[in-house]
Write an enzyme that holds these catalytic residues in place. Structure first.
Site, mmCIF file in Angstrom:
data_model
loop_
_atom_site.group_PDB
_atom_site.id
_atom_site.type_symbol
_atom_site.label_atom_id
_atom_site.label_comp_id
_atom_site.label_asym_id
_atom_site.label_seq_id
_atom_site.Cartn_x
_atom_site.Cartn_y
_atom_site.Cartn_z
ATOM 1 C CB CYS B 35 -0.918 0.022 1.211
ATOM 2 S SG CYS B 35 -2.014 -1.371 1.234
ATOM 3 C CG ASP B 37 1.833 4.979 3.629
ATOM 4 O OD1 ASP B 37 2.716 5.833 3.496
ATOM 5 O OD2 ASP B 37 0.689 5.083 3.153
ATOM 6 C CB CYS B 60 3.505 9.792 0.907
ATOM 7 S SG CYS B 60 2.207 9.646 2.121
ATOM 8 C CB CYS B 104 -0.376 9.407 6.831
ATOM 9 S SG CYS B 104 -0.124 9.104 5.087
#
Lengths: 395, 128
Positions: B35, B37, B60, B104
């Site tokens: 994915c 992360d 990211c 996140c």
């Protein structure tokens, strides 16, 4: 140093194109459909632009339809061919897995309406195989749509051979040439193309304008109803300034193509060579059969968006096929289609050089990319697992 | 308008508490590379206080910034406070995240909880 290295996304408007556009945004604002002088001046300009655009791709002016851009041209070409095919009882289409979404999403829509689409694989080098295309053709195939050059990895498809096969089987051939026109020689006759889409802002023309080439004798349906503009195939008052800018920009791009292609190919190869020295990296797509300006890489153990942001801090504007840059969870369908696994596809970087690129800039990009990649790897748990042997390197 | 707030960019460009703690009392890892992360958190805990915290992140800009901010929010704090940390608090401390990047901050919260679970599994007597 400031380097714009995302010319596949859009390009800087050419000065000559801007100059050609300005009069039609200021004093010569007449509507080309009006019969008085200022209207007829605009009409003349549009038709002159049509002639120029046609000449640049080996077409005749009556075969050029101006649109709002590449996506509209793709939509119209594919939907028109499909609808006409359906009337003849033909509902099969052949395409490939690395097309632009303007093509893929249009095909998905047609699949929902009962069309069957065969997606040819693009293989590891990002290029479809003509023999596989031949094998996929059926008696009920109404359209083949294969892009000229890929927008992410820059690979060039064997358009001429595909066109010849389609011609011999009497099947319509459309190509999305948005990344190719103005960058590599395109000739609709030599390339055996029936329909071709292009977008002006990819070759230093303005945004919001493009064109569709449709070979004489091939029927085209209209999807925007209204006035009789574009010979009844695309209603709406013409984007006069945009159309004039398109023609001037294309003429200029074609004129400069031999010199630019030579220069850019050398810079591209220098960039590829430099980036390949970063450990555990790989070029995406065929090293030679690619656009002169396109360099696409994957770096293992890092994620593309953070790479882009840090390169931006260092003055380099580029793009990535990472999921985080698209707002979805999946990385680029193109990178997945050429066999990059998710983990690796997230760490991609696309650099598309402009005509004004220099060796100094390329060397700067190589140095900065190397530094940023190793910095991001220094605190990447994925990288730690790779170097400690807990996971195996893919690249 | 920029993609991220100044705070996010600051924590992304100058992430706090980056690295590894050898002999950490608790280690948490969440997310997956598929994915895009992965966050790993290392905690040092003494007398129910998080005396040190470090992180490693593959992801990211907002994933790196969320990890960094989360470590700042729990460093030197009692374990009970770290347990109560929410993803919203992380996002708010960063002056907000774009909607599609909120996951996140969720990962940051989960990474800390995951590390504390690891700590409790090694020190069941500490669990209240």
């Amino acid at each position: 140093m400031k380097i714009y290295a995302d010319n596949a996304a859009t390009t800087k408007l050419s000065k000559k194109a801007l100059e050609a556009m300005l009069p039609f945004l200021t004093e010569n604002y007449g509507n080309p459909s009006s019969l008085y002088t200022s209207g007829q001046l605009a009409r003349e300009a549009v038709e002159k632009a049509r002639e120029t655009v046609a000449r640049c791709i080996g077409a005749s002016p009556r075969e050029i339809y101006f649109t709002s851009g590449g996506s509209e041209a793709d939509n119209q070409a594919i939907l028109s061919a499909a609808e006409l095919g359906k009337k003849a009882g033909k509902t099969h289409i052949v395409s490939d897995t690395i097309e632009h979404h303007a093509v893929l999403h249009t095909l998905k829509k047609l699949e929902k309406q009962g069309f069957e689409v065969t997606y040819l694989p693009a293989h590891e080098n990002g290029i479809v195989r003509v023999e596989e295309l031949e094998a996929a053709l059926r008696d009920d195939t109404c359209l083949v749509t294969i892009m000229y050059a890929n927008n992410e990895i820059g690979t060039l498809q064997p358009v001429r051979e595909i066109g010849a096969v389609c011609r011999s089987r009497g099947i319509l051939f459309h190509t999305d040439a948005v990344q190719a026109v103005g960058h590599v020689p395109v000739d609709v006759n030599l390339d055996n193309v029936d329909m071709l889409s292009a977008s002006a802002h990819k070759f230093h023309g303005p945004k919001g304008v493009g064109f569709l080439y449709v070979r004489k004798g091939v029927k085209l349906l209209s999807f925007i109803e209204g006035g009789a503009q574009e010979r009844g195939k695309r209603a709406g008052t013409e984007n006069v300034a945009g159309i004039c800018g398109t023609a001037v920009a294309l003429e200029e791009a074609v004129e400069n193509m031999p010199a630019n292609a030579l220069k850019l190919t050398a810079l591209r190869d220098r960039l590829i060579k430099g980036l390949a020295e970063i450990p555990h990296s790989a070029l995406n797509g065929d090293p030679l059969k690619r656009l002169p300006s396109n360099v696409s890489f994957c770096f293992e153990g890092i994620e593309g968006e953070s790479l882009l942001l840090l390169l931006d801090d260092r003055g380099i504007e580029a793009s990535s096929g990472s999921a985080c840059t698209s707002g979805s969870l999946d990385p680029s369908h193109v990178l997945l289609a050429i066999g990059r696994v998710h983990d690796v596809a997230h760490g991609s970087l696309r650099l598309t050089l402009g005509d004004d690129a220099t060796e100094e800039q390329v060397d700067y990009i190589i140095k900065q990319t190397g530094e940023v990649v190793s910095y991001l790897r220094s605190f990447s748990p994925v990288w730690r697992n790779l170097v400690s042997g807990k996971a195996e390197f893919i690249l | 308008m920029a993609l991220y707030s100044e705070k996010v960019m600051d924590h992304f460009r100058n992430p706090r508490n980056v690295g590894v703690i050898e002999n950490a009392d608790g280690i948490g890892e969440v997310g997956n590379a598929k994915c895009g992360d992965i966050m790993k958190m290392y905690l040092k805990i003494e007398n129910d206080i998080i005396t040190d915290v470090k992180f490693e992140t593959f992801g990211c800009g907002s994933a790196i910034a969320s990890s960094s901010m989360a470590t700042e929010l729990i460093k030197g704090k009692p374990v009970s406070e770290a347990l109560a940390l929410t993803n919203k608090a992380v996002a708010e401390a960063l002056d907000g995240l774009p909607d599609y990047k909120m996951h996140c901050s969720v990962l940051a919260e989960e990474a800390i909880k995951n590390a504390l679970d690891d700590y409790y599994s090694k020190h069941p007597e500490k669990k209240v």
